[in-house]
Each structure stands twice: as C-alpha cells, then as structure tokens.
Design a protein around this motif. Structure first.
Motif, short mmCIF file in Angstrom:
data_model
loop_
_atom_site.label_atom_id
_atom_site.label_comp_id
_atom_site.label_asym_id
_atom_site.label_seq_id
_atom_site.Cartn_x
_atom_site.Cartn_y
_atom_site.Cartn_z
N TYR A 22 6.44 1.48 2.64
CA TYR A 22 5.95 2.38 1.59
C TYR A 22 6.25 3.83 1.92
O TYR A 22 6.74 4.59 1.08
N LEU A 64 -0.75 -3.55 0.19
CA LEU A 64 -0.88 -2.12 -0.12
C LEU A 64 -2.02 -1.86 -1.08
O LEU A 64 -2.76 -0.88 -0.93
N SER A 107 2.91 -5.91 -1.82
CA SER A 107 2.19 -5.17 -2.86
C SER A 107 0.70 -5.49 -2.84
O SER A 107 -0.14 -4.61 -3.06
N ARG A 129 9.90 4.56 1.49
CA ARG A 129 10.30 4.63 0.08
C ARG A 129 9.88 5.94 -0.57
O ARG A 129 10.64 6.51 -1.35
N PHE A 164 2.72 -1.29 -7.54
CA PHE A 164 3.62 -1.72 -6.49
C PHE A 164 4.33 -3.02 -6.85
O PHE A 164 5.50 -3.20 -6.53
N TRP A 172 3.14 -0.73 5.15
CA TRP A 172 2.84 0.71 5.09
C TRP A 172 4.07 1.53 5.49
O TRP A 172 4.38 2.54 4.90
N TYR A 174 4.75 5.33 -8.04
CA TYR A 174 4.78 3.99 -8.61
C TYR A 174 3.83 3.93 -9.81
O TYR A 174 2.74 3.39 -9.72
N PHE A 217 8.80 -3.84 -3.35
CA PHE A 217 7.95 -4.59 -2.43
C PHE A 217 7.85 -6.05 -2.87
O PHE A 217 7.92 -6.36 -4.06
#
Length: 121
Positions: A84, A38, A35, A87, A24, A81, A20, A30
């Motif tokens: 993430y 994270l 975001s 992804r 994010f 999480w 990224y 997200f």
C-alpha cells in the motif's frame, strides 16, 4: 475532548478516499486478502505509524519497523501495508506527449501580437 483508544481505532474500517476512491478491493492493485487486511487493520497500523498509539506487542513493533523501512515484511499484514505504501508513494506518470504547449516556458509567438492568419490565393 475525548481520547481515542485502541479498541475504537481497531474497529474503524480503513479507507483512503484520496488514492483509492472506490476502495481497495475495486482498485486492482491488491488481492482480495490484502484488501481485507487493509480495510480491517489499516486504521490501527496507520495510528501506530503516525505515533498516535504506542506499540503494545512485538508484532506491532515489527510492523512499525517495516513501515519505517528498517526490516523486510514477513507477515501478510506487513506485506499488504508495504505494498500500500509503495502504491501511494510511487512517482506520478507524466504525459506521454511531454509538456503542454501553453505551459512551456520557451514557447513564444513570433511576430508579437499579430494573431491573424493570412491565406494567399
């Protein structure tokens, strides 16, 4: 060599410039809340998952269990999480046209080294 403690890790914003590069929030993967979670808590979660820190509470142990796939995510941070991780670990998309002509092992030029084009009138 200095040791990194829990406070330093938790204050450090989490960035993943490889997957990224624009952050994010600008990725489109997200929500705004995800975001933010994270960015603020990602460094601590990454340190816990990598084994750099020992879990000190039941929430942190639950987060590690979710990261290992031992249980389903329940809290917002656990869900963010796992999203993430899903992804960044998704399979890479290949070309819609198949393999490249020049990297195909079965591609051979008929006629050897005759690369001239002959046009007859």
């Amino acid at each position: 060599m200095t040791t990194i403690n829990r406070d330093q890790i938790s204050q450090k914003p989490f960035n993943d410039f490889k997957n990224y590069p624009y952050g994010f929030a600008r990725s489109g993967d997200f929500s705004i809340r995800e975001s933010e979670l994270l960015s603020t808590h990602g460094s601590l979660v990454a340190a816990l998952v990598n084994g750099e820190l020992e879990p000190m509470s039941a929430e942190e142990q639950s987060l590690i269990a979710v990261a290992r796939g031992e249980k389903a995510p329940e809290t917002q941070l656990e869900k963010a999480w796992s999203k993430y991780q899903a992804r960044i670990n998704r399979p890479k998309v290949g070309s819609m046209y198949g393999r490249s002509r020049y990297t195909d092992d079965s591609f051979e030029i008929a006629g050897g080294d005759d690369d001239d084009l002959v046009v007859e009138d």
